[in-house]
Design a protein around this motif. Structure first.
Motif, PDB file in Angstrom:
ATOM      1  N   UNK A 167      15.780   7.436  -2.342  1.00 26.40           N
ATOM      2  CA  UNK A 167      15.215   8.600  -2.249  1.00 26.40           C
ATOM      3  C   UNK A 167      14.176   9.269  -3.361  1.00 26.40           C
ATOM      4  N   UNK A 168      14.717   8.603  -4.643  1.00 26.96           N
ATOM      5  CA  UNK A 168      14.172   9.096  -5.763  1.00 26.96           C
ATOM      6  C   UNK A 168      14.475   7.853  -6.764  1.00 26.96           C
ATOM      7  N   UNK A 169      13.275   7.761  -7.553  1.00 20.48           N
ATOM      8  CA  UNK A 169      13.397   6.740  -8.624  1.00 20.48           C
ATOM      9  C   UNK A 169      12.695   7.468  -9.800  1.00 20.48           C
ATOM     10  N   UNK A 170      13.452   7.633 -11.083  1.00 22.51           N
ATOM     11  CA  UNK A 170      12.978   8.213 -12.162  1.00 22.51           C
ATOM     12  C   UNK A 170      13.127   7.103 -13.423  1.00 22.51           C
ATOM     13  N   UNK A 171      12.004   7.034 -14.522  1.00 22.78           N
ATOM     14  CA  UNK A 171      12.374   6.260 -15.490  1.00 22.78           C
ATOM     15  C   UNK A 171      13.341   6.961 -16.564  1.00 22.78           C
ATOM     16  N   UNK A 172      14.107   6.048 -17.080  1.00 22.22           N
ATOM     17  CA  UNK A 172      14.879   6.632 -18.264  1.00 22.22           C
ATOM     18  C   UNK A 172      14.978   5.822 -19.317  1.00 22.22           C
ATOM     19  N   UNK A 173      16.058   5.839 -20.314  1.00 18.59           N
ATOM     20  CA  UNK A 173      16.118   4.970 -21.493  1.00 18.59           C
ATOM     21  C   UNK A 173      17.639   4.662 -21.316  1.00 18.59           C
ATOM     22  N   UNK A 174      17.527   3.462 -22.390  1.00 19.65           N
ATOM     23  CA  UNK A 174      18.856   2.806 -22.700  1.00 19.65           C
ATOM     24  C   UNK A 174      19.898   3.514 -22.820  1.00 19.65           C
TER      25      UNK A 174
ATOM     26  N   UNK B  56       0.843  -1.276   0.063  1.00 20.47           N
ATOM     27  CA  UNK B  56      -0.034   0.162  -0.065  1.00 20.47           C
ATOM     28  C   UNK B  56       0.826   1.231   0.003  1.00 20.47           C
ATOM     29  N   UNK B  57       1.962   1.151   0.481  1.00 25.77           N
ATOM     30  CA  UNK B  57       2.781   2.327   0.790  1.00 25.77           C
ATOM     31  C   UNK B  57       4.233   2.278   0.108  1.00 25.77           C
ATOM     32  N   UNK B  58       4.620   1.187  -0.673  1.00 20.72           N
ATOM     33  CA  UNK B  58       5.960   0.902  -0.816  1.00 20.72           C
ATOM     34  C   UNK B  58       5.956   0.186  -2.079  1.00 20.72           C
TER      35      UNK B  58
ATOM     36  N   UNK C 189       4.150   3.726  -3.713  1.00 25.10           N
ATOM     37  CA  UNK C 189       3.819   2.475  -4.408  1.00 25.10           C
ATOM     38  C   UNK C 189       3.008   3.015  -5.796  1.00 25.10           C
ATOM     39  N   UNK C 190       3.043   4.350  -6.188  1.00 21.28           N
ATOM     40  CA  UNK C 190       2.484   4.879  -7.458  1.00 21.28           C
ATOM     41  C   UNK C 190       3.338   4.779  -8.496  1.00 21.28           C
ATOM     42  N   UNK C 191       4.777   4.486  -8.209  1.00 22.74           N
ATOM     43  CA  UNK C 191       5.666   4.618  -9.322  1.00 22.74           C
ATOM     44  C   UNK C 191       5.534   3.510 -10.303  1.00 22.74           C
ATOM     45  N   UNK C 192       5.252   3.741 -11.494  1.00 20.42           N
ATOM     46  CA  UNK C 192       4.882   2.966 -12.556  1.00 20.42           C
ATOM     47  C   UNK C 192       6.038   2.409 -13.435  1.00 20.42           C
ATOM     48  N   UNK C 193       6.613   1.424 -12.881  1.00 19.43           N
ATOM     49  CA  UNK C 193       7.831   0.635 -13.509  1.00 19.43           C
ATOM     50  C   UNK C 193       7.316  -0.732 -13.792  1.00 19.43           C
TER      51      UNK C 193
END
Length: 283
Positions: free
Chosen positions: A145-152, A82-84, A107-111
């Motif tokens: 602390x932070x996760x961002x989607x990126x590219x190859x 629910x929170x992670x 948990x809203x991170x969409x990867x």
């Protein structure tokens, strides 16, 4: 993120990976909360150097509390609460190595599996388990602390130099544009577009494309496996524009200028085409 939640969630993730067991730290260590943790030192706030980051994979406990900043590829669809969210990722995606466990309090991170991510955070602990053969497996556990989607390209083969070209070559309504070239350590990327302004279908053949530097000739890579690079279409209908990336092996910029030669054709066999040529100054 509460450390108990973090370790519990990571255990769930490792079990999903096929590990048979998950060893936890002592109850005393698990009860330490963020509120009771000591102030962050200057050393802890400084991200691990490249050498320290390599050492972390053999002894994660030694680097507990230290900051990290890295890129990775998601190895399997994450586990969520629910929170992670809990992620297994490869920091060496080309070889599916440097297995790393990552916990993130959002948990809203969409990867999903095969996504590339940029992670900043701290080393939380060493994660220990056994595979089905009874062999011990260990991996760093990272509290993000932070996760961002990126590219190859950004994660695996970052550009050391970029040259904007924006040169257009036109023949019989066949319009080829070289937009830019990116030079990475292990590969050279040509951003190309082809537009069909004729009344007939036109063709592009990857295998007739060459890169020349001095007396050396480079062939284009024909596999895009594991990357997210767009590929140029080979058959282009009237009014259609296709864009893609051509990959060659890494070149030495000190060896001089580059010439890319590509061939195009049309299904109107009355038309003759000269090779499409682009000169790239590396100075």
């Amino acid at each position: 993120m509460n450390k108990n939640i973090f370790i519990t969630g990571m255990c769930v993730l490792v079990l999903m990976m096929g590990l048979a067991a998950c060893e936890r730290q002592s109850n005393e260590e698990q009860s330490v909360s963020q509120e009771s943790a000591p102030a962050v030192s200057e050393e802890q706030a400084t991200p691990l150097s490249k050498e320290e980051f390599e050492q972390m994979y053999s002894d994660p406990v030694r680097f507990k509390g230290r900051s990290v900043d890295f890129y990775a590829k998601v190895a399997t669809d994450p586990s969520k609460e629910s929170n992670a969210i809990y992620i297994q990722a490869y920091v060496d995606p080309k070889n599916s190595e440097k297995n790393t466990m990552i916990g993130y309090a959002d948990s809203s991170l969409n990867v999903k599996e095969d996504d590339f991510i940029h992670v900043t955070g701290t080393v939380a602990d060493e994660y220990v388990g056994e595979n089905v053969y009874g062999e011990e497996l260990t991996a760093p556990a990272i509290e993000a602390d932070k996760i961002e989607k990126t590219d190859y390209a950004t994660a695996v083969a970052p550009a050391l130099k970029t040259i904007k070209v924006n040169k257009i070559v036109k023949q019989h309504g066949y319009v080829m544009t070289l937009q830019k070239v990116e030079f990475a350590e292990e590969e050279t990327r040509f951003y190309l577009s082809i537009e069909n302004k004729s009344k007939d279908t036109i063709n592009f053949n990857l295998y007739h494309t060459k890169l020349i530097q001095g007396s050396k000739q480079f062939e284009p890579e024909d596999s895009y496996y594991g990357t997210d690079y767009p590929e140029l279409q080979s058959d282009i209908l009237p009014g259609i524009k296709t864009e893609g990336i051509l990959r060659f092996e890494g070149v030495d910029l000190s060896k001089g200028n580059l010439k890319m030669i590509a061939e195009g054709s049309s299904e109107n066999y009355n038309l003759n085409f000269d090779p499409f040529k682009f000169i790239i100054s590396t100075r």
